[in-house]
Design a protein around this motif. Sequence first.
Motif, PDB file in Angstrom:
ATOM      1  N   ALA A  87       0.878  -1.119   0.074  1.00 19.62           N
ATOM      2  CA  ALA A  87      -0.162  -0.058  -0.003  1.00 19.62           C
ATOM      3  C   ALA A  87       1.023   1.033  -0.124  1.00 19.62           C
ATOM      4  N   GLY A  88       0.689   2.351  -0.786  1.00 22.76           N
ATOM      5  CA  GLY A  88       1.360   3.144  -0.857  1.00 22.76           C
ATOM      6  C   GLY A  88       0.879   4.606  -1.626  1.00 22.76           C
ATOM      7  N   ALA A  89       1.521   5.659  -1.294  1.00 17.21           N
ATOM      8  CA  ALA A  89       1.381   6.873  -1.872  1.00 17.21           C
ATOM      9  C   ALA A  89       2.409   7.675  -2.243  1.00 17.21           C
ATOM     10  N   SER A  90       2.433   8.723  -2.652  1.00 16.08           N
ATOM     11  CA  SER A  90       3.614   9.654  -3.071  1.00 16.08           C
ATOM     12  C   SER A  90       3.890  10.739  -2.222  1.00 16.08           C
ATOM     13  N   PHE A  91       4.308  11.846  -2.577  1.00 19.86           N
ATOM     14  CA  PHE A  91       4.786  12.948  -2.069  1.00 19.86           C
ATOM     15  C   PHE A  91       4.435  14.254  -2.745  1.00 19.86           C
ATOM     16  N   ILE A  92       4.169  15.472  -2.005  1.00 23.47           N
ATOM     17  CA  ILE A  92       4.161  16.520  -2.618  1.00 23.47           C
ATOM     18  C   ILE A  92       5.045  17.473  -2.107  1.00 23.47           C
ATOM     19  N   GLY A  93       5.482  18.625  -2.804  1.00 27.85           N
ATOM     20  CA  GLY A  93       6.641  19.409  -2.313  1.00 27.85           C
ATOM     21  C   GLY A  93       7.652  19.432  -3.422  1.00 27.85           C
ATOM     22  N   GLU A  94       8.932  19.562  -2.798  1.00 27.99           N
ATOM     23  CA  GLU A  94      10.168  19.497  -3.680  1.00 27.99           C
ATOM     24  C   GLU A  94      10.463  18.170  -4.306  1.00 27.99           C
ATOM     25  N   LEU A  95      11.110  18.155  -5.257  1.00 28.66           N
ATOM     26  CA  LEU A  95      11.588  16.994  -6.003  1.00 28.66           C
ATOM     27  C   LEU A  95      12.072  16.142  -5.151  1.00 28.66           C
ATOM     28  N   SER A  96      11.827  14.690  -5.480  1.00 26.52           N
ATOM     29  CA  SER A  96      12.388  13.624  -4.541  1.00 26.52           C
ATOM     30  C   SER A  96      13.915  13.560  -4.844  1.00 26.52           C
ATOM     31  N   VAL A  97      14.357  14.110  -5.924  1.00 25.38           N
ATOM     32  CA  VAL A  97      15.890  13.842  -5.993  1.00 25.38           C
ATOM     33  C   VAL A  97      16.363  15.211  -6.254  1.00 25.38           C
ATOM     34  N   ASP A  98      17.310  15.679  -5.312  1.00 25.05           N
ATOM     35  CA  ASP A  98      17.782  17.199  -4.977  1.00 25.05           C
ATOM     36  C   ASP A  98      18.328  17.729  -6.278  1.00 25.05           C
ATOM     37  N   THR A 100       8.968  14.171  -9.577  1.00 26.47           N
ATOM     38  CA  THR A 100       7.873  14.982  -9.292  1.00 26.47           C
ATOM     39  C   THR A 100       6.633  14.747  -8.232  1.00 26.47           C
ATOM     40  N   GLY A 101       6.701  13.347  -8.124  1.00 25.56           N
ATOM     41  CA  GLY A 101       5.773  12.850  -7.155  1.00 25.56           C
ATOM     42  C   GLY A 101       4.315  13.310  -7.442  1.00 25.56           C
ATOM     43  N   ALA A 102       3.535  13.734  -6.598  1.00 29.98           N
ATOM     44  CA  ALA A 102       2.250  13.963  -6.744  1.00 29.98           C
ATOM     45  C   ALA A 102       1.899  15.401  -7.129  1.00 29.98           C
ATOM     46  N   GLY A 103       3.012  15.893  -7.161  1.00 23.55           N
ATOM     47  CA  GLY A 103       3.161  17.566  -7.480  1.00 23.55           C
ATOM     48  C   GLY A 103       2.867  18.541  -6.252  1.00 23.55           C
ATOM     49  N   THR A 104       2.313  19.372  -6.118  1.00 21.09           N
ATOM     50  CA  THR A 104       1.944  20.314  -5.203  1.00 21.09           C
ATOM     51  C   THR A 104       0.695  20.428  -4.418  1.00 21.09           C
ATOM     52  N   ALA A 105      -0.298  19.835  -5.225  1.00 22.39           N
ATOM     53  CA  ALA A 105      -1.874  19.976  -4.732  1.00 22.39           C
ATOM     54  C   ALA A 105      -1.987  19.437  -3.232  1.00 22.39           C
ATOM     55  N   PRO A 106      -2.461  19.983  -2.330  1.00 25.02           N
ATOM     56  CA  PRO A 106      -2.663  19.512  -1.045  1.00 25.02           C
ATOM     57  C   PRO A 106      -3.796  18.553  -0.810  1.00 25.02           C
ATOM     58  N   PHE A 107      -3.704  17.716   0.120  1.00 22.74           N
ATOM     59  CA  PHE A 107      -4.888  16.631   0.339  1.00 22.74           C
ATOM     60  C   PHE A 107      -6.106  17.597   0.512  1.00 22.74           C
ATOM     61  N   THR A 108      -7.179  16.903  -0.009  1.00 20.28           N
ATOM     62  CA  THR A 108      -8.637  17.717   0.149  1.00 20.28           C
ATOM     63  C   THR A 108      -9.639  16.405   0.727  1.00 20.28           C
ATOM     64  N   GLY A 109      -9.288  15.337   0.386  1.00 15.74           N
ATOM     65  CA  GLY A 109     -10.081  14.061   0.667  1.00 15.74           C
ATOM     66  C   GLY A 109      -9.618  12.700   0.169  1.00 15.74           C
ATOM     67  N   LEU A 117      -3.433   1.569  -3.794  1.00 14.16           N
ATOM     68  CA  LEU A 117      -2.826   3.175  -4.182  1.00 14.16           C
ATOM     69  C   LEU A 117      -3.616   4.038  -3.498  1.00 14.16           C
ATOM     70  N   HIS A 118      -3.224   4.958  -2.704  1.00 15.83           N
ATOM     71  CA  HIS A 118      -3.916   5.948  -2.248  1.00 15.83           C
ATOM     72  C   HIS A 118      -3.368   7.529  -2.355  1.00 15.83           C
ATOM     73  N   ASN A 119      -3.936   8.527  -1.688  1.00 17.27           N
ATOM     74  CA  ASN A 119      -3.606   9.854  -1.985  1.00 17.27           C
ATOM     75  C   ASN A 119      -3.366  10.559  -0.717  1.00 17.27           C
ATOM     76  N   ARG A 120      -2.926   9.813   0.225  1.00 18.95           N
ATOM     77  CA  ARG A 120      -2.404  10.491   1.475  1.00 18.95           C
ATOM     78  C   ARG A 120      -0.890  10.828   1.292  1.00 18.95           C
ATOM     79  N   HIS A 121      -0.617  11.661   0.382  1.00 17.28           N
ATOM     80  CA  HIS A 121       0.964  11.922   0.173  1.00 17.28           C
ATOM     81  C   HIS A 121       1.478  12.813   1.203  1.00 17.28           C
ATOM     82  N   ILE A 122       2.628  12.568   1.373  1.00 16.90           N
ATOM     83  CA  ILE A 122       3.767  12.977   2.527  1.00 16.90           C
ATOM     84  C   ILE A 122       4.267  14.195   1.781  1.00 16.90           C
ATOM     85  N   GLU A 123       4.751  15.297   2.966  1.00 13.82           N
ATOM     86  CA  GLU A 123       5.321  16.472   2.281  1.00 13.82           C
ATOM     87  C   GLU A 123       6.879  16.181   2.158  1.00 13.82           C
ATOM     88  N   ASN A 124       7.431  16.593   1.070  1.00 12.39           N
ATOM     89  CA  ASN A 124       8.773  16.160   0.912  1.00 12.39           C
ATOM     90  C   ASN A 124       9.628  17.517   1.162  1.00 12.39           C
TER      91      ASN A 124
END
Length: 427
Positions: A177-188, A226-235, A291-298
């Motif tokens: 079970a997994g999701a992605s991240f929002i925020g900065e690129l996962s690779v710097d 890029t993960g899940a982009g930058t849009a925050p969780f809404t539901g 596959l869910h959408n509780r993405h973590i902030e990177n």
Amino acid sequence: MNRICLCLPTNRACPATITALHAEADHAVRHFGADVQLLILDSADEPTRADHRRTIAALPERPGVTVHHLDEAEQRARLGALIDKAGLPSRLLPLMLPPAVSYGACTNRAFLFAAALGCDSVHRRDSDSAYQVHAGQPVFPVHHELPWLGRPAAEATAAGVRTDLDPAHAHHPVSMAGASFIGELSVDIGEIRRLDPAVYHDVVSLWAPGDWPPERTRELVAESFTGAGTAPFTGDRSTLTLVDPMRVDMCNIAFDRAVYERVPLPPATDTIGSDYFLIHLVHDATLPGILHNRHIENFHTPERRTPAGFLAYQRRFVKFLLSMRYFHHVYDRMAGAGAALLDERRHVRPETVTAFLRESTTLDRTENVWRLDRLDTAYRKLGGTYAQFADLVAEEREALLDEARSDIEDYARLIESWPALIKAART
């Protein structure tokens, strides 16, 4: 009651992350009745570890949550005892606890200690990430990870979980079970994109197979890191599916024990991406996942901006690009095998994976020589510290090419030793 391992490997200061992880553990107990073994594998320096110990001591006691905080000395002692108990050679220890950074090895230690703790699953988080907040509450990924792991996919479908799973795979267990991240690129490497988008494209395109057409490579570059982009969780949204490896991240993942007790992760050092192999294996073996959408902030930590941190991180990135010469071959072979990767109990066949790995080490390294040539040109175009780094890569050229292959050989050896290690841990 499920016993789970909620794990945080770290080599940096992260008291806020530890506190937040403890809250996620409590969420798992209160909402799902889980028995949570909260495992902190601490490779930070002594002053930082002392701060972590104070943070842990201040955590409120929560029924059902047990905290384990192990520094490297404690990990080494426990690993040595397990290796000895399993009757394996001591040279295995550096693959489990190497002197250099290894994202795969630190997660393998979590897998092994989770087996020793009698856990049914491992849920991994990272110290350079944080939970989103929605309606004043943290958005914990464990909320989607716990209900279905290890259970037949058909049960999740019958309970109304949205699915796009082929009915042919409905009898397979939910293995991830997994999701992605929002925020900065996962690779710097965001600075490269800001300095010169064309150079960024040239560099990132090098993790594609050398025979891909330009359009497919452009699509890969556009979505890479890029993960899940930058849009925050809404539901909440979740889907039962064969999870696309590009849609999840190792900072936000959970595996059923039937996966990680069969195959560990690559123990390669000084490289990124070494901890993503099981995501590909689960997908290619037709094992379902949530596959869910509780993405973590990177976010990126300050040490990567220091001169030493910059050079170390860029070297890890180069090693990642070189590793793909071998992993692309293995991924293609696994995708071709599909459900044949599973035995009659619907468990992954580790010997098949090992055979693919050993096969890949016979590949010609000309493609990796080409990668290093392209990297040299790209970094010198950027100038400054990037040109200085290109000089270092030129000096280490042969060593880097050799390491890329020997890392695969080490991985195959570890897989062969893994059943004995898991048995020693479980008993």
